[in-house]
Structures are given as structure tokens and as C-alpha cells.
Design a protein around this motif. Structure first.
Motif, mmCIF file in Angstrom:
data_model
loop_
_atom_site.group_PDB
_atom_site.id
_atom_site.type_symbol
_atom_site.label_atom_id
_atom_site.label_comp_id
_atom_site.label_asym_id
_atom_site.label_seq_id
_atom_site.Cartn_x
_atom_site.Cartn_y
_atom_site.Cartn_z
ATOM 1 N N VAL A 79 9.429 14.711 -5.074
ATOM 2 C CA VAL A 79 10.633 15.312 -4.494
ATOM 3 C C VAL A 79 10.499 15.485 -2.985
ATOM 4 O O VAL A 79 11.276 14.916 -2.208
ATOM 5 C CB VAL A 79 10.951 16.667 -5.165
ATOM 6 N N SER A 80 9.512 16.252 -2.540
ATOM 7 C CA SER A 80 9.413 16.527 -1.096
ATOM 8 C C SER A 80 8.515 15.552 -0.354
ATOM 9 O O SER A 80 8.783 15.202 0.795
ATOM 10 C CB SER A 80 8.925 17.963 -0.851
ATOM 11 N N GLY A 81 7.438 15.106 -1.007
ATOM 12 C CA GLY A 81 6.541 14.166 -0.334
ATOM 13 C C GLY A 81 7.226 12.846 -0.030
ATOM 14 O O GLY A 81 7.169 12.327 1.088
ATOM 15 N N SER A 82 7.902 12.302 -1.030
ATOM 16 C CA SER A 82 8.623 11.037 -0.861
ATOM 17 C C SER A 82 10.059 11.255 -0.400
ATOM 18 O O SER A 82 10.716 10.312 0.056
ATOM 19 C CB SER A 82 8.638 10.268 -2.190
ATOM 20 N N GLY A 83 10.555 12.470 -0.513
ATOM 21 C CA GLY A 83 11.955 12.776 -0.239
ATOM 22 C C GLY A 83 12.485 12.325 1.113
ATOM 23 O O GLY A 83 13.621 11.841 1.200
ATOM 24 N N PRO A 84 11.716 12.475 2.211
ATOM 25 C CA PRO A 84 12.242 12.006 3.495
ATOM 26 C C PRO A 84 12.653 10.537 3.477
ATOM 27 O O PRO A 84 13.633 10.162 4.118
ATOM 28 C CB PRO A 84 11.070 12.256 4.453
ATOM 29 N N ALA A 85 11.927 9.711 2.724
ATOM 30 C CA ALA A 85 12.293 8.285 2.652
ATOM 31 C C ALA A 85 13.652 8.106 1.990
ATOM 32 O O ALA A 85 14.412 7.200 2.366
ATOM 33 C CB ALA A 85 11.222 7.507 1.871
ATOM 34 N N TYR A 86 13.962 8.959 1.014
ATOM 35 C CA TYR A 86 15.270 8.866 0.361
ATOM 36 C C TYR A 86 16.376 9.171 1.374
ATOM 37 O O TYR A 86 17.434 8.517 1.383
ATOM 38 C CB TYR A 86 15.389 9.846 -0.811
ATOM 39 N N VAL A 87 16.143 10.165 2.227
ATOM 40 C CA VAL A 87 17.135 10.535 3.243
ATOM 41 C C VAL A 87 17.290 9.424 4.281
ATOM 42 O O VAL A 87 18.403 9.099 4.709
ATOM 43 C CB VAL A 87 16.742 11.862 3.925
ATOM 44 N N PHE A 88 16.166 8.816 4.676
ATOM 45 C CA PHE A 88 16.243 7.714 5.639
ATOM 46 C C PHE A 88 17.008 6.531 5.039
ATOM 47 O O PHE A 88 17.770 5.857 5.738
ATOM 48 C CB PHE A 88 14.837 7.281 6.056
ATOM 49 N N TYR A 89 16.789 6.287 3.755
ATOM 50 C CA TYR A 89 17.485 5.191 3.094
ATOM 51 C C TYR A 89 18.983 5.478 3.014
ATOM 52 O O TYR A 89 19.812 4.585 3.210
ATOM 53 C CB TYR A 89 16.903 4.977 1.697
ATOM 54 N N MET A 138 19.030 9.499 -8.824
ATOM 55 C CA MET A 138 17.971 10.263 -8.181
ATOM 56 C C MET A 138 16.932 10.721 -9.194
ATOM 57 O O MET A 138 15.726 10.739 -8.902
ATOM 58 C CB MET A 138 18.571 11.468 -7.446
ATOM 59 N N THR A 139 17.388 11.074 -10.389
ATOM 60 C CA THR A 139 16.453 11.482 -11.439
ATOM 61 C C THR A 139 15.508 10.350 -11.796
ATOM 62 O O THR A 139 14.296 10.551 -11.956
ATOM 63 C CB THR A 139 17.223 11.933 -12.696
ATOM 64 N N ARG A 140 16.042 9.135 -11.895
ATOM 65 C CA ARG A 140 15.196 7.983 -12.200
ATOM 66 C C ARG A 140 14.231 7.694 -11.051
ATOM 67 O O ARG A 140 13.066 7.343 -11.272
ATOM 68 C CB ARG A 140 16.055 6.744 -12.484
ATOM 69 N N ALA A 141 14.712 7.843 -9.830
ATOM 70 C CA ALA A 141 13.866 7.586 -8.663
ATOM 71 C C ALA A 141 12.705 8.579 -8.602
ATOM 72 O O ALA A 141 11.548 8.194 -8.392
ATOM 73 C CB ALA A 141 14.700 7.669 -7.384
ATOM 74 N N VAL A 142 13.007 9.858 -8.787
ATOM 75 C CA VAL A 142 11.961 10.886 -8.749
ATOM 76 C C VAL A 142 10.974 10.698 -9.900
ATOM 77 O O VAL A 142 9.761 10.859 -9.725
ATOM 78 C CB VAL A 142 12.594 12.289 -8.775
ATOM 79 N N ALA A 143 11.483 10.335 -11.065
ATOM 80 C CA ALA A 143 10.599 10.077 -12.209
ATOM 81 C C ALA A 143 9.642 8.926 -11.927
ATOM 82 O O ALA A 143 8.456 8.969 -12.286
ATOM 83 C CB ALA A 143 11.428 9.792 -13.457
ATOM 84 N N ALA A 144 10.145 7.877 -11.266
ATOM 85 C CA ALA A 144 9.301 6.732 -10.923
ATOM 86 C C ALA A 144 8.224 7.131 -9.923
ATOM 87 O O ALA A 144 7.056 6.723 -10.040
ATOM 88 C CB ALA A 144 10.161 5.603 -10.360
#
Length: 273
Positions: free
Chosen positions: A174-184, A257-263
Motif C-alpha cells: 500500500v504505502s511502499g509501492s503506493g507512490p508509483a501508483y500515484v505517478f502512474y 486497486m485491490t488486485r494490484a495491492v494483492a499482487a
């Protein structure tokens, strides 16, 4: 605090994350004499910081050194080779903190014995003081040592605690990878602007500032994200028309987003072994 000039905060690794934390501590008024940076290959930025602030730097720990806090800001792949050389500076009063992804508390317990160990998952906005760090402490960690962790993490943003180490993988997703989701999201918003007829440079500038501004508004506001969304959505207006599309595609954004976070969580578990 759990460190002093005599028993310093020993920062091992001063790359992007370690360097950001170090800068935050110094900006917050931490005594430079209470910090020792251990890095055999110091960057130009670290050399400059040492010259400007007077913090101590060494390529390795001295045999006589005893750390009040040992903070490990290392890449996981080199952790196993570095830990044995640090064991001499750890005793029963040392607080060990790791910000390395994928390295469990058990690894540090095996290297240092029965000591206080805190595992922290920060994220890249820590570099600008807007980080989100989540920490897990082993049972040996005292309330005073937890308070020390809170103080150190406050220098790079917000922080919170979890009660089970296995939750670190979800935090990473969620938070570690989360910035990349926002950039995308920013990339996609800019591309949509181009498709709507805007020049590419203008579309990206608008998208970046919109995302930054919305983030800052959410940071400063006490309102839930859902209410902030509703506040900008006039009935039958332009935003409502756009959200109708976003919320209608295959159940909307939440399932995606649920699938992305699960992955991401699954991959974090795999990397941790």
C-alpha cells in the motif's frame, strides 16, 4: 532518547533513504555529535553534509564503539554480508532499527541476539518530509525505545505501528509501492489530456500540479477522502460525468486497486522468503 555522543545513533548506509532520514534529523535539531554514519563508499552529498554539519563518518565500526541506536538503511541483498561486522557495536541496551525491505526481525535477532529490534517500512516521499512509515517492534522493545523510533520517523513524515510482522507485506503493497501508483495515475491523466487536445508538455504540467495540489489539500484537511471527492463533484457536472466512467468500468477503480495491492503483497512475501 536512546542515543548520545557516548552511545551514538549509528546510521549504516546513507543512500537515498538513509540520507533523507539523516537530513531530517539534523533539520529537527538532533545533536550532530550524537550521530555516526558508517558508509565505506560515501556519496558527494554525504561528504558535503559531514563537512557542513560536523557529523562523524567512518568506513566501518570501531571495535570499542557501542551504539545507542543502530539504524540499518541497506539494500536487502547485502544485509547478510554486513551484519557480522556490526555485531561488536550492539549490546543489550542497543535499539536496532531496519528500514530494509524483505529482511525479517529473525535475521537481526540471529546476528545480534536478544535485543530490541524494530522493522520499519518507509516510502520515497520521505525524501521530501512527506513519508509514511509503518513500524513493527519485537517484544524486547521498550516504551522509551518506541518513543525514540517515533521521534526519528517524525523527521521524515508520518508514522504508525502494526502488531504483527506479517502485516509488513501489506504495508509494502500500500504505502511502499503506493507512490508509483500515484505517478502512474499522473501519467494516465496527462495522456488523457493529450487525447482531449492539449499539448503534451502542458497536459503533463497540469496533471502533475493537480495531483500535487490534491495531495496537499488532503494532507491539510481533516475530511475523509470520500468527502473531499464529493465536495468537488457537482451534481450532473463535469466531474460527475468523469467519475461515472471511472466507477462503472468493471466495478470501478477499487477492484483494480485491490488486485494490484494483492499482487504487490504476494511479491513482497516471495522476496522475504
Amino acid at each position: 532518547m536512546s542515543f548520545s555522543k557516548e552511545r551514538p545513533l549509528v546510521l549504516v548506509g546513507a543512500g537515498k533513504m538513509g540520507g533523507a532520514m539523516l537530513a531530517g534529523w539534523l533539520d529537527a535539531g538532533t545533536d550532530p555529535d550524537a550521530i555516526l554514519v558508517v558508509d565505506p563508499n560515501p556519496s558527494d552529498d554525504l561528504r558535503d553534509m559531514v563537512a557542513r554539519t560536523g557529523i562523524r563518518h567512518a568506513g566501518a565500526v570501531d571495535a570499542e564503539l557501542r551504539a545507542g541506536v543502530l539504524l540499518l538503511a541497506l539494500k536487502p541483498q547485502i544485509m547478510a554480508s554486513v551484519l557480522p561486522g556490526l555485531a561488536s557495536c550492539v549490546d543489550s541496551e542497543t535499539l536496532v532499527i531496519s528500514v530494509a525491505a524483505g529482511t525479517p526481525v529473525a535475521t537481526f535477532a540471529a546476528a545480534f541476539g536478544d535485543v530490541a529490534i524494530v522493522r520499519v517500512m518507509p516510502n520515497t516521499p520521505s525524501q521530501v518530509g512527506r513519508g509514511m512509515s509503518v513500524a513493527y517492534a519485537n517484544p524486547r522493545t521498550s516504551a522509551v525505545q518506541r518513543a525514540t523510533v517515533d521521534t526519528l520517523l517524525a523527521a521524515i513524515g508520518a508514522s504508525d505501528w502494526i502488531g504483527e510482522e506479517r502485516q509488513i507485506d501489506a504495508v509494502t503493497a500500500v504505502s511502499g509501492s503506493g507512490p508509483a501508483y500515484v505517478f502512474y495515475l499522473t501519467e494516465a491523466l496527462a495522456e488523457a489530456g493529450v487525447a482531449a487536445g492539449l499539448p503534451a508538455d502542458l497536459a503533463m504540467r497540469i496533471a502533475r500540479q493537480t495531483v500535487c495540489g490534491a495531495g496537499e489539500l488532503m494532507y491539510r484537511s481533516k475530511l475523509p477522502a470520500a468527502e473531499l471527492r464529493r465536495n468537488v463533484t457537482s451534481p450532473n457536472g463535469t466531474t460527475a460525468a468523469a467519475l461515472e466512467v471511472l466507477m462503472d468500468i468493471e466495478g470501478g477503480l477499487p477492484p483494480v486497486m485491490t488486485r494490484a495491492v494483492a499482487a504487490a503483497k504476494k511479491r513482497s512475501e516471495e522476496l522475504a522468503g
